[in-house]
Design an enzyme around this catalytic site. Sequence first.
Site, PDB file in Angstrom:
ATOM      1  N   GLY A  98     -40.945 -28.584 -28.924  1.00  0.00           N
ATOM      2  CA  GLY A  98     -42.248 -28.076 -29.329  1.00  0.00           C
ATOM      3  C   GLY A  98     -43.212 -29.117 -29.836  1.00  0.00           C
ATOM      4  O   GLY A  98     -44.420 -28.875 -29.890  1.00  0.00           O
TER       5      GLY A  98
ATOM      6  N   VAL B 240     -43.866 -33.706 -30.711  1.00  0.00           N
ATOM      7  CA  VAL B 240     -43.443 -35.099 -30.575  1.00  0.00           C
ATOM      8  C   VAL B 240     -43.837 -35.824 -31.853  1.00  0.00           C
ATOM      9  O   VAL B 240     -44.922 -35.611 -32.389  1.00  0.00           O
ATOM     10  CB  VAL B 240     -44.058 -35.772 -29.323  1.00  0.00           C
ATOM     11  CG1 VAL B 240     -45.583 -35.753 -29.349  1.00  0.00           C
ATOM     12  CG2 VAL B 240     -43.554 -37.207 -29.171  1.00  0.00           C
TER      13      VAL B 240
ATOM     14  N   ILE C 154     -25.869 -29.797 -42.743  1.00  0.00           N
ATOM     15  CA  ILE C 154     -27.277 -29.778 -42.346  1.00  0.00           C
ATOM     16  C   ILE C 154     -27.430 -28.983 -41.055  1.00  0.00           C
ATOM     17  O   ILE C 154     -26.796 -29.296 -40.042  1.00  0.00           O
ATOM     18  CB  ILE C 154     -27.824 -31.205 -42.135  1.00  0.00           C
ATOM     19  CG1 ILE C 154     -27.501 -32.099 -43.338  1.00  0.00           C
ATOM     20  CG2 ILE C 154     -29.323 -31.154 -41.855  1.00  0.00           C
ATOM     21  CD1 ILE C 154     -28.103 -31.645 -44.650  1.00  0.00           C
ATOM     22  N   LEU C 155     -28.282 -27.964 -41.095  1.00  0.00           N
ATOM     23  CA  LEU C 155     -28.582 -27.165 -39.909  1.00  0.00           C
ATOM     24  C   LEU C 155     -29.947 -27.572 -39.371  1.00  0.00           C
ATOM     25  O   LEU C 155     -30.954 -27.491 -40.079  1.00  0.00           O
ATOM     26  CB  LEU C 155     -28.573 -25.675 -40.244  1.00  0.00           C
ATOM     27  CG  LEU C 155     -27.208 -25.088 -40.631  1.00  0.00           C
ATOM     28  CD1 LEU C 155     -27.371 -23.717 -41.243  1.00  0.00           C
ATOM     29  CD2 LEU C 155     -26.296 -25.024 -39.423  1.00  0.00           C
TER      30      LEU C 155
ATOM     31  N   GLU D  74     -39.884 -34.516 -40.800  1.00  0.00           N
ATOM     32  CA  GLU D  74     -39.027 -34.709 -39.633  1.00  0.00           C
ATOM     33  C   GLU D  74     -39.140 -36.134 -39.117  1.00  0.00           C
ATOM     34  O   GLU D  74     -38.138 -36.813 -38.875  1.00  0.00           O
ATOM     35  CB  GLU D  74     -39.401 -33.709 -38.542  1.00  0.00           C
ATOM     36  CG  GLU D  74     -38.503 -33.759 -37.326  1.00  0.00           C
ATOM     37  CD  GLU D  74     -38.883 -32.733 -36.273  1.00  0.00           C
ATOM     38  OE1 GLU D  74     -38.236 -32.728 -35.213  1.00  0.00           O
ATOM     39  OE2 GLU D  74     -39.821 -31.945 -36.494  1.00  0.00           O
TER      40      GLU D  74
ATOM     41  N   SER E 190     -36.299 -25.909 -31.385  1.00  0.00           N
ATOM     42  CA  SER E 190     -36.911 -24.899 -30.523  1.00  0.00           C
ATOM     43  C   SER E 190     -35.966 -24.406 -29.436  1.00  0.00           C
ATOM     44  O   SER E 190     -36.128 -23.303 -28.925  1.00  0.00           O
ATOM     45  CB  SER E 190     -38.191 -25.450 -29.889  1.00  0.00           C
ATOM     46  OG  SER E 190     -37.918 -26.635 -29.172  1.00  0.00           O
TER      47      SER E 190
END
Length: 451
Positions: free
Chosen positions: A200, A202, A48-49, A169, A53
């Site tokens: 970038g 929250v 997983i990559l 995310e 930011s």
Amino acid sequence: MAADHLVVAMLLLLALSPPAVADDTAVLGRKGGVVEGQAAGPGRYAVILDAGSTGTRVHVFRFDNKLDLLKVGDNIELFAKVDPGLSSYAGRPQDAANSILPLLDKANTVVPARLMNKTPLKLGATAGLRLIGDEKANQILEAVRDVVHTKSKYQYNPNWINVLEGSQEGSYIWVALNYLLDKLGGDYSKTVGVVDLGGGSVQMAYAISSNTAATAPKVPEGKDPYVVKEYLKGKDYNIYVHSYLHYGGFASRAHILERKDGPFSNCMLRGFSGNFTYNGKQYDATAAPQGADYHKCREEVVKLLKVNAPCETKNCSFNGVWNGGGGAGQDDLYVASAFYYIASHVGFINSDAPSAKSTPATFKAVAEKVCKLSVKEAKVEYPNVRDHAYLCMDLIYEYSLLVDGFGLHPSKEITLVDKVKHGEYYIDAAWPLGTAIEAVSPKKRLREIYK
């Protein structure tokens, strides 16, 4: 006749397919995606990559046939990072793609060659890439896809290399954290909520009741929904999740400086003169001759949060966003990433501790002290901090985000978390683990191939 052949082919496919196994020891399954208890195969890997930011990180996980974590080398996962992030290469897509090659080389040292073509590789780009515009972001992603496809032997699917939606995310972070804390499989009220402060954006995520989920406001087409439904260890969960783009730690610095009234910033430590660079743009960050002013800086930060923006629903957090309605799933709150880093670097939690209890009020108390210092004094007082000049601003922003933005009482106990103890290992409380578990599910991969 053709129909008869089709029936025979389908029966053969069913006969050859591995059986689904119902087992309470399975880790998780997403309804309509991962089936709980389905065997993942011994020693399945996932690469997983995490393209954030500020940098790109690689996580390599290994699972047994019940999707429990196994060791990778001498640790529970392989982790490595390169700087800067993909978004820093805006307009230079090939350079962006080449920046991940050292991470692929690192993964190659632990994933057996014979398993590489069965090992999924996924890249999720977060807030940084969202902010540079669709055209430049797509150019970078296309170049990365080409590098992964032509210069690695991992299982390749172009859909696995993409910008991660904010709701994805946040929900993956929630899944990973609650999995590591062994909170899944029971009532939603026993789970923990999470606030994750990146560069970038929250994210806020926590489980809510089905009744509250039914009242979630509708969102415009193309926008992330407020509620993500997950099926985890035999239980349905409604996860409130929202990603506040432009409100991450670095993005907030840029916006605060951009909106300053006059040539000097009320948030910068005395003695600093220079620019802050974010996403290729420079912002004047020169401090006032008398230095930072806690109260004036806090006024600017609260104004940035737009806490009084029109609220079309009953409950809003800031900038007019529905807050999920609150409830038991938010009672036990974990705050991660930038919150943890600044707290550990200024010393109000032990930097060697993977997690620690604190309160928002502690951020305020330290900010009031820090804002009186010069840059030179701050470097002496807080040698572990990297960006001393921004320390007053960052502390005020994080305090204001928790109290004014998310409505926490200043004295509410929160858990600052970097890693979670799971068995004998400490594991990052981050979204890559959640997506890795999905990636190694045979049923999910089969469905993606045929849809």
